[in-house]
Design a protein around this motif. Structure first.
Motif, PDB file in Angstrom:
ATOM      1  N   PRO A  60       0.852  -1.189   0.000  1.00  0.00           N
ATOM      2  CA  PRO A  60       0.000   0.000   0.000  1.00  0.00           C
ATOM      3  C   PRO A  60       0.893   1.246   0.000  1.00  0.00           C
ATOM      4  O   PRO A  60       1.943   1.260   0.636  1.00  0.00           O
ATOM      5  CB  PRO A  60      -0.773  -0.111   1.317  1.00  0.00           C
ATOM      6  CG  PRO A  60      -0.680  -1.555   1.711  1.00  0.00           C
ATOM      7  CD  PRO A  60       0.646  -2.021   1.192  1.00  0.00           C
ATOM      8  N   SER A  61       0.494   2.268  -0.723  1.00  0.00           N
ATOM      9  CA  SER A  61       1.270   3.513  -0.741  1.00  0.00           C
ATOM     10  C   SER A  61       1.192   4.183   0.627  1.00  0.00           C
ATOM     11  O   SER A  61       0.139   4.214   1.251  1.00  0.00           O
ATOM     12  CB  SER A  61       0.739   4.462  -1.808  1.00  0.00           C
ATOM     13  OG  SER A  61       1.438   5.683  -1.762  1.00  0.00           O
ATOM     14  N   GLU A  62       2.314   4.706   1.069  1.00  0.00           N
ATOM     15  CA  GLU A  62       2.353   5.426   2.351  1.00  0.00           C
ATOM     16  C   GLU A  62       2.608   6.919   2.163  1.00  0.00           C
ATOM     17  O   GLU A  62       2.909   7.625   3.118  1.00  0.00           O
ATOM     18  CB  GLU A  62       3.424   4.808   3.259  1.00  0.00           C
ATOM     19  CG  GLU A  62       3.091   3.390   3.664  1.00  0.00           C
ATOM     20  CD  GLU A  62       4.114   2.776   4.612  1.00  0.00           C
ATOM     21  OE1 GLU A  62       5.143   3.419   4.911  1.00  0.00           O
ATOM     22  OE2 GLU A  62       3.874   1.642   5.050  1.00  0.00           O
ATOM     23  N   ASP A  63       2.494   7.394   0.922  1.00  0.00           N
ATOM     24  CA  ASP A  63       2.707   8.811   0.664  1.00  0.00           C
ATOM     25  C   ASP A  63       1.644   9.648   1.371  1.00  0.00           C
ATOM     26  O   ASP A  63       0.513   9.181   1.562  1.00  0.00           O
ATOM     27  CB  ASP A  63       2.656   9.097  -0.838  1.00  0.00           C
ATOM     28  CG  ASP A  63       3.818   8.484  -1.587  1.00  0.00           C
ATOM     29  OD1 ASP A  63       4.859   8.212  -0.958  1.00  0.00           O
ATOM     30  OD2 ASP A  63       3.693   8.270  -2.809  1.00  0.00           O
ATOM     31  N   PRO A  64       1.991  10.873   1.759  1.00  0.00           N
ATOM     32  CA  PRO A  64       1.013  11.725   2.471  1.00  0.00           C
ATOM     33  C   PRO A  64      -0.260  11.992   1.672  1.00  0.00           C
ATOM     34  O   PRO A  64      -1.316  12.181   2.260  1.00  0.00           O
ATOM     35  CB  PRO A  64       1.775  13.030   2.714  1.00  0.00           C
ATOM     36  CG  PRO A  64       3.214  12.691   2.566  1.00  0.00           C
ATOM     37  CD  PRO A  64       3.291  11.509   1.651  1.00  0.00           C
ATOM     38  N   ASP A  65      -0.173  11.991   0.343  1.00  0.00           N
ATOM     39  CA  ASP A  65      -1.353  12.275  -0.480  1.00  0.00           C
ATOM     40  C   ASP A  65      -2.032  11.006  -0.992  1.00  0.00           C
ATOM     41  O   ASP A  65      -2.834  11.052  -1.916  1.00  0.00           O
ATOM     42  CB  ASP A  65      -0.972  13.177  -1.654  1.00  0.00           C
ATOM     43  CG  ASP A  65       0.019  12.501  -2.602  1.00  0.00           C
ATOM     44  OD1 ASP A  65       0.655  11.502  -2.221  1.00  0.00           O
ATOM     45  OD2 ASP A  65       0.160  13.000  -3.734  1.00  0.00           O
ATOM     46  N   THR A  66      -1.749   9.882  -0.366  1.00  0.00           N
ATOM     47  CA  THR A  66      -2.293   8.615  -0.846  1.00  0.00           C
ATOM     48  C   THR A  66      -3.808   8.541  -0.699  1.00  0.00           C
ATOM     49  O   THR A  66      -4.383   9.122   0.214  1.00  0.00           O
ATOM     50  CB  THR A  66      -1.611   7.437  -0.115  1.00  0.00           C
ATOM     51  OG1 THR A  66      -1.862   6.245  -0.835  1.00  0.00           O
ATOM     52  CG2 THR A  66      -2.104   7.283   1.295  1.00  0.00           C
ATOM     53  N   GLN A  67      -4.413   7.816  -1.616  1.00  0.00           N
ATOM     54  CA  GLN A  67      -5.837   7.507  -1.572  1.00  0.00           C
ATOM     55  C   GLN A  67      -5.964   6.017  -1.250  1.00  0.00           C
ATOM     56  O   GLN A  67      -5.016   5.251  -1.455  1.00  0.00           O
ATOM     57  CB  GLN A  67      -6.493   7.818  -2.924  1.00  0.00           C
ATOM     58  CG  GLN A  67      -6.381   9.276  -3.342  1.00  0.00           C
ATOM     59  CD  GLN A  67      -7.110  10.202  -2.389  1.00  0.00           C
ATOM     60  OE1 GLN A  67      -8.257   9.961  -2.029  1.00  0.00           O
ATOM     61  NE2 GLN A  67      -6.447  11.262  -1.959  1.00  0.00           N
ATOM     62  N   PRO A  68      -7.126   5.563  -0.769  1.00  0.00           N
ATOM     63  CA  PRO A  68      -7.261   4.150  -0.383  1.00  0.00           C
ATOM     64  C   PRO A  68      -6.913   3.154  -1.500  1.00  0.00           C
ATOM     65  O   PRO A  68      -6.450   2.071  -1.220  1.00  0.00           O
ATOM     66  CB  PRO A  68      -8.733   4.031   0.018  1.00  0.00           C
ATOM     67  CG  PRO A  68      -9.116   5.403   0.435  1.00  0.00           C
ATOM     68  CD  PRO A  68      -8.322   6.345  -0.439  1.00  0.00           C
ATOM     69  N   GLY A  69      -7.101   3.509  -2.749  1.00  0.00           N
ATOM     70  CA  GLY A  69      -6.830   2.590  -3.852  1.00  0.00           C
ATOM     71  C   GLY A  69      -5.418   2.645  -4.396  1.00  0.00           C
ATOM     72  O   GLY A  69      -5.121   2.025  -5.419  1.00  0.00           O
ATOM     73  N   ASP A  70      -4.514   3.368  -3.727  1.00  0.00           N
ATOM     74  CA  ASP A  70      -3.154   3.544  -4.233  1.00  0.00           C
ATOM     75  C   ASP A  70      -2.204   2.471  -3.698  1.00  0.00           C
ATOM     76  O   ASP A  70      -1.981   2.353  -2.495  1.00  0.00           O
ATOM     77  CB  ASP A  70      -2.592   4.917  -3.839  1.00  0.00           C
ATOM     78  CG  ASP A  70      -3.296   6.064  -4.531  1.00  0.00           C
ATOM     79  OD1 ASP A  70      -3.958   5.834  -5.569  1.00  0.00           O
ATOM     80  OD2 ASP A  70      -3.174   7.202  -4.045  1.00  0.00           O
ATOM     81  N   GLY A  94      -6.661  -5.261  -4.549  1.00  0.00           N
ATOM     82  CA  GLY A  94      -7.690  -4.231  -4.442  1.00  0.00           C
ATOM     83  C   GLY A  94      -7.243  -2.816  -4.771  1.00  0.00           C
ATOM     84  O   GLY A  94      -7.988  -1.868  -4.523  1.00  0.00           O
ATOM     85  N   PHE A  95      -6.057  -2.656  -5.337  1.00  0.00           N
ATOM     86  CA  PHE A  95      -5.588  -1.320  -5.697  1.00  0.00           C
ATOM     87  C   PHE A  95      -6.086  -0.936  -7.085  1.00  0.00           C
ATOM     88  O   PHE A  95      -6.229  -1.793  -7.963  1.00  0.00           O
ATOM     89  CB  PHE A  95      -4.057  -1.250  -5.652  1.00  0.00           C
ATOM     90  CG  PHE A  95      -3.488  -1.495  -4.279  1.00  0.00           C
ATOM     91  CD1 PHE A  95      -3.671  -0.573  -3.259  1.00  0.00           C
ATOM     92  CD2 PHE A  95      -2.794  -2.655  -3.998  1.00  0.00           C
ATOM     93  CE1 PHE A  95      -3.162  -0.800  -1.988  1.00  0.00           C
ATOM     94  CE2 PHE A  95      -2.269  -2.900  -2.737  1.00  0.00           C
ATOM     95  CZ  PHE A  95      -2.461  -1.970  -1.732  1.00  0.00           C
ATOM     96  N   THR A  96      -6.344   0.351  -7.277  1.00  0.00           N
ATOM     97  CA  THR A  96      -6.821   0.844  -8.568  1.00  0.00           C
ATOM     98  C   THR A  96      -5.791   1.725  -9.268  1.00  0.00           C
ATOM     99  O   THR A  96      -5.952   2.064 -10.437  1.00  0.00           O
ATOM    100  CB  THR A  96      -8.120   1.654  -8.392  1.00  0.00           C
ATOM    101  OG1 THR A  96      -7.884   2.719  -7.460  1.00  0.00           O
ATOM    102  CG2 THR A  96      -9.244   0.756  -7.875  1.00  0.00           C
ATOM    103  N   ARG A  97      -4.757   2.101  -8.551  1.00  0.00           N
ATOM    104  CA  ARG A  97      -3.687   2.923  -9.132  1.00  0.00           C
ATOM    105  C   ARG A  97      -2.376   2.475  -8.505  1.00  0.00           C
ATOM    106  O   ARG A  97      -2.324   2.109  -7.331  1.00  0.00           O
ATOM    107  CB  ARG A  97      -3.927   4.408  -8.854  1.00  0.00           C
ATOM    108  CG  ARG A  97      -2.886   5.310  -9.503  1.00  0.00           C
ATOM    109  CD  ARG A  97      -3.254   6.764  -9.428  1.00  0.00           C
ATOM    110  NE  ARG A  97      -3.297   7.228  -8.044  1.00  0.00           N
ATOM    111  CZ  ARG A  97      -3.270   8.504  -7.702  1.00  0.00           C
ATOM    112  NH1 ARG A  97      -3.242   9.442  -8.632  1.00  0.00           N
ATOM    113  NH2 ARG A  97      -3.300   8.848  -6.444  1.00  0.00           N
ATOM    114  N   ALA A  98      -1.318   2.528  -9.321  1.00  0.00           N
ATOM    115  CA  ALA A  98       0.013   2.164  -8.829  1.00  0.00           C
ATOM    116  C   ALA A  98       0.937   3.373  -8.932  1.00  0.00           C
ATOM    117  O   ALA A  98       0.807   4.206  -9.829  1.00  0.00           O
ATOM    118  CB  ALA A  98       0.582   1.011  -9.647  1.00  0.00           C
ATOM    119  N   ARG A  99       1.870   3.434  -7.987  1.00  0.00           N
ATOM    120  CA  ARG A  99       2.879   4.497  -7.950  1.00  0.00           C
ATOM    121  C   ARG A  99       4.251   3.858  -7.817  1.00  0.00           C
ATOM    122  O   ARG A  99       4.380   2.762  -7.284  1.00  0.00           O
ATOM    123  CB  ARG A  99       2.663   5.384  -6.727  1.00  0.00           C
ATOM    124  CG  ARG A  99       1.350   6.115  -6.707  1.00  0.00           C
ATOM    125  CD  ARG A  99       1.116   6.754  -5.364  1.00  0.00           C
ATOM    126  NE  ARG A  99       0.053   7.755  -5.468  1.00  0.00           N
ATOM    127  CZ  ARG A  99      -0.197   8.649  -4.544  1.00  0.00           C
ATOM    128  NH1 ARG A  99       0.516   8.689  -3.432  1.00  0.00           N
ATOM    129  NH2 ARG A  99      -1.158   9.518  -4.706  1.00  0.00           N
TER     130      ARG A  99
END
Length: 186
Positions: free
Chosen positions: A86-96, A129-134
């Motif tokens: 799961p992304s841990e960036d400050p601007d992350t969304q639940p699907g990131d 369950g992710f919808t976007r990848a970074r």
């Protein structure tokens, strides 16, 4: 009774037994990719056993069920790996979701392992369950960026600077790329 054919080149979830090979691939990839970007003293500290120990922990005791390590194999030998979380960036969304590591052994570049690994990363993130990848890329890692952008990854506005020594004497700038994980509607 005939034996079933085994794929000569494949991608699967990493096993604890793979972690020494993962550490060795990471050490070779870092040395090849970052030699022009890092001070020689830091490159001299690149240590496959240290990387392997960290990957052993990641494989055997992941922080969550959505933290995964994948390996690209050729004839049963690890030639690349990727880690997702799961992304841990400050601007992350639940699907990131995030690709926190992506490396192919320099000796195996150009043989399709990166493409298979990238497809497996997208499938794994989607299944989790992710919808976007970074992914965060080191500024100057033009080979990886040149591989990702034609595959649908694009920079967003995020950037950061990593202080590698804690005293500001060695830093790396990074940019973030992202892609949608939506299945093609074709």
């Amino acid at each position: 009774m005939s034996e079933q054919p085994v794929a000569d080149r494949s991608v699967r979830l990493a096993w604890a037994a793979d972690t020494d090979a993962i550490g060795a691939v990471q050490a070779r990839a870092w040395t090849a990719s970052y030699a022009p970007l890092l001070p020689a003293a830091l490159l001299a500290d690149v240590d496959a056993p240290t990387f392997a120990a960290a990957w052993r922990e990641a494989v055997t005791r992941p922080p969550s069920a959505r933290h995964r390590v994948l390996v690209a194999l050729e004839a049963g030998r690890v030639v690349g790996f990727a880690a997702t979380a799961p992304s841990e960036d400050p601007d992350t969304q639940p699907g990131d979701g995030e690709v926190v590591a992506f490396h192919v052994d320099p000796a195996a570049l150009g043989e399709g392992h990166g493409s298979r690994l990238l497809a497996a990363v997208a499938d794994t993130l989607r299944a989790d369950g992710f919808t976007r990848a970074r992914i965060w890329l080191v500024v100057g890692d033009d080979a990886l960026r040149g591989f990702l952008e034609p595959a649908g990854w694009a920079p967003d506005t995020a950037h950061r600077t990593l202080d590698l020594t804690g005293d500001g004497t060695a830093t790396l700038r990074q940019v973030r790329l992202h892609t949608s994980l939506a299945e093609d509607e074709s």
